[in-house]
Design a protein around this motif. Sequence first.
Motif, PDB file in Angstrom:
ATOM      1  N   GLU A   1      -1.419  19.907   7.541  1.00  0.00           N
ATOM      2  CA  GLU A   1      -1.028  18.516   7.300  1.00  0.00           C
ATOM      3  C   GLU A   1      -2.059  17.870   6.386  1.00  0.00           C
ATOM      4  O   GLU A   1      -3.271  18.088   6.548  1.00  0.00           O
ATOM      5  N   LEU A   2      -1.582  17.069   5.423  1.00  0.00           N
ATOM      6  CA  LEU A   2      -2.463  16.421   4.465  1.00  0.00           C
ATOM      7  C   LEU A   2      -1.926  15.023   4.174  1.00  0.00           C
ATOM      8  O   LEU A   2      -0.725  14.850   3.940  1.00  0.00           O
ATOM      9  N   GLU A   3      -2.832  14.018   4.196  1.00  0.00           N
ATOM     10  CA  GLU A   3      -2.458  12.639   3.919  1.00  0.00           C
ATOM     11  C   GLU A   3      -3.284  12.115   2.753  1.00  0.00           C
ATOM     12  O   GLU A   3      -4.421  12.556   2.523  1.00  0.00           O
ATOM     13  N   ALA A   4      -2.704  11.149   2.027  1.00  0.00           N
ATOM     14  CA  ALA A   4      -3.387  10.564   0.876  1.00  0.00           C
ATOM     15  C   ALA A   4      -3.017   9.097   0.760  1.00  0.00           C
ATOM     16  O   ALA A   4      -1.980   8.652   1.271  1.00  0.00           O
ATOM     17  N   SER A   5      -3.869   8.354   0.054  1.00  0.00           N
ATOM     18  CA  SER A   5      -3.637   6.934  -0.188  1.00  0.00           C
ATOM     19  C   SER A   5      -3.823   6.658  -1.677  1.00  0.00           C
ATOM     20  O   SER A   5      -4.731   7.209  -2.319  1.00  0.00           O
ATOM     21  N   ALA A   6      -2.964   5.806  -2.215  1.00  0.00           N
ATOM     22  CA  ALA A   6      -3.039   5.499  -3.645  1.00  0.00           C
ATOM     23  C   ALA A   6      -4.202   4.567  -3.970  1.00  0.00           C
ATOM     24  O   ALA A   6      -4.657   4.525  -5.116  1.00  0.00           O
ATOM     25  N   ARG A   7      -4.688   3.811  -2.991  1.00  0.00           N
ATOM     26  CA  ARG A   7      -5.795   2.896  -3.239  1.00  0.00           C
ATOM     27  C   ARG A   7      -6.563   2.652  -1.948  1.00  0.00           C
ATOM     28  O   ARG A   7      -6.135   3.063  -0.859  1.00  0.00           O
ATOM     29  N   ASP A   8      -7.721   1.998  -2.056  1.00  0.00           N
ATOM     30  CA  ASP A   8      -8.511   1.662  -0.871  1.00  0.00           C
ATOM     31  C   ASP A   8      -7.765   0.627  -0.030  1.00  0.00           C
ATOM     32  O   ASP A   8      -7.227  -0.352  -0.556  1.00  0.00           O
ATOM     33  N   VAL A   9      -7.771   0.870   1.285  1.00  0.00           N
ATOM     34  CA  VAL A   9      -7.179  -0.082   2.234  1.00  0.00           C
ATOM     35  C   VAL A   9      -8.222  -0.294   3.333  1.00  0.00           C
ATOM     36  O   VAL A   9      -8.183   0.370   4.378  1.00  0.00           O
ATOM     37  N   PRO A  10      -9.179  -1.182   3.125  1.00  0.00           N
ATOM     38  CA  PRO A  10     -10.258  -1.356   4.101  1.00  0.00           C
ATOM     39  C   PRO A  10      -9.768  -1.728   5.498  1.00  0.00           C
ATOM     40  O   PRO A  10     -10.363  -1.310   6.501  1.00  0.00           O
TER      41      PRO A  10
ATOM     42  N   ASP B   1       0.843  -1.198   0.000  1.00  0.00           N
ATOM     43  CA  ASP B   1       0.000   0.000   0.000  1.00  0.00           C
ATOM     44  C   ASP B   1       0.880   1.251   0.000  1.00  0.00           C
ATOM     45  O   ASP B   1       1.807   1.376   0.805  1.00  0.00           O
ATOM     46  N   LEU B   2       0.560   2.181  -0.913  1.00  0.00           N
ATOM     47  CA  LEU B   2       1.326   3.411  -1.040  1.00  0.00           C
ATOM     48  C   LEU B   2       0.525   4.570  -0.460  1.00  0.00           C
ATOM     49  O   LEU B   2      -0.606   4.838  -0.883  1.00  0.00           O
ATOM     50  N   THR B   3       1.108   5.264   0.514  1.00  0.00           N
ATOM     51  CA  THR B   3       0.479   6.427   1.122  1.00  0.00           C
ATOM     52  C   THR B   3       1.487   7.588   1.114  1.00  0.00           C
ATOM     53  O   THR B   3       2.685   7.391   0.890  1.00  0.00           O
ATOM     54  N   ALA B   4       0.978   8.773   1.365  1.00  0.00           N
ATOM     55  CA  ALA B   4       1.831   9.962   1.372  1.00  0.00           C
ATOM     56  C   ALA B   4       1.338  10.937   2.435  1.00  0.00           C
ATOM     57  O   ALA B   4       0.158  10.927   2.818  1.00  0.00           O
ATOM     58  N   ARG B   5       2.261  11.780   2.885  1.00  0.00           N
ATOM     59  CA  ARG B   5       1.920  12.779   3.898  1.00  0.00           C
ATOM     60  C   ARG B   5       2.779  14.025   3.681  1.00  0.00           C
ATOM     61  O   ARG B   5       3.986  13.933   3.420  1.00  0.00           O
ATOM     62  N   VAL B   6       2.150  15.192   3.795  1.00  0.00           N
ATOM     63  CA  VAL B   6       2.847  16.474   3.678  1.00  0.00           C
ATOM     64  C   VAL B   6       2.518  17.308   4.912  1.00  0.00           C
ATOM     65  O   VAL B   6       1.342  17.476   5.257  1.00  0.00           O
ATOM     66  N   GLU B   7       3.554  17.816   5.567  1.00  0.00           N
ATOM     67  CA  GLU B   7       3.388  18.704   6.710  1.00  0.00           C
ATOM     68  C   GLU B   7       4.094  20.023   6.398  1.00  0.00           C
ATOM     69  O   GLU B   7       5.189  20.030   5.836  1.00  0.00           O
ATOM     70  N   ALA B   8       3.460  21.127   6.749  1.00  0.00           N
ATOM     71  CA  ALA B   8       4.045  22.442   6.518  1.00  0.00           C
ATOM     72  C   ALA B   8       3.702  23.356   7.685  1.00  0.00           C
ATOM     73  O   ALA B   8       2.567  23.341   8.180  1.00  0.00           O
ATOM     74  N   GLU B   9       4.689  24.127   8.120  1.00  0.00           N
ATOM     75  CA  GLU B   9       4.460  25.076   9.210  1.00  0.00           C
ATOM     76  C   GLU B   9       5.314  26.316   8.983  1.00  0.00           C
ATOM     77  O   GLU B   9       6.343  26.270   8.296  1.00  0.00           O
TER      78      GLU B   9
END
Length: 308
Positions: A235-244, A211-219
């Motif tokens: 802060e923002l998170e994302a996922s490349a596909r569904d991970v039930p 599973d591929l996920t990503a996260r960006v934090e900025a301050e």
Amino acid sequence: MRHLTLLLAPALLLAGPAWSQDHAAHDPHAHHRAEPAPSPAAGADPHAGHDMGASAAVAPNRPPPVAAGSGPAHAADHYFDPVEMARARDKLRAENGDVRTTALIVDRLEAGFGEGEATWLWDVQGWTGGDINRAWLKTEGEGGVDGGLDEVEVQLLYGRAVTPFWDVQLGVRHDVVRGGDDLSHLAFGVQGLAPHWWEVDAAGFLSQDGDLTARVEAEYDQRITQRLILQPRLELEASARDVPARALAAGFSHAAAGLRLRYEFAPEFAPYVGVEWHGAVGGTADLIEAAGGEADDVRLVIGLKAWM
């Protein structure tokens, strides 16, 4: 006193101008009686005494001669002990171009209060190494004040500076979740200073399950005074596909936005107070609400930023 003056008068008259010059500097009224400086004679050069050609001769505008680089690499070794010279070069290199530093930064150590249970979390990172190559440690954790620890994340990374303001990072991440399975990831990303002085940490994570996920934090630190600082944080998170199994839907999954006002008693000790909204978004919010949970929350936060 008058007799003493009469006795000294002939000596003073003989001393004449020499006596008056020696004591002019001690006369508090001398500047009122100073004669005007003579004006320069007509046609005199105002730059006389300033040899412009001499300064030009000191720094000629031409490259060094070829012979300047034709000698041995360490010519001093022919006149001094080579072992001592090598030790001196190593010390010079360490003090001027290969400085090793170690730091530990507690970015957030805070408690949160909202409609639900009071929570607490930590967000800590540190490094050791030089200006180009560093070993990084990053860790986050959170839980309820009454319910104990819910989740812990630890990253071990190698970082290399690719520009004066940006590092690329590569390593591993391991998650420990209460009531769930531990999960390991390959971690890769960049960290540095974006335009307008935003501190950015962006990373992608490939889990052991693929599973591929990503996260960006900025301050950003907006100084109100030398000690009082207002910090917006995103802060923002994302996922490349569904991970039930992890209640994740493809696309953006979580977001957070907050403002923290801190006071620096010292640069390494700064308590703060603030407010933050965080929650699930998109299809992830639908999954959480379908399971009977709350998709978002607004909390008052109280915490500490420190470093050592």
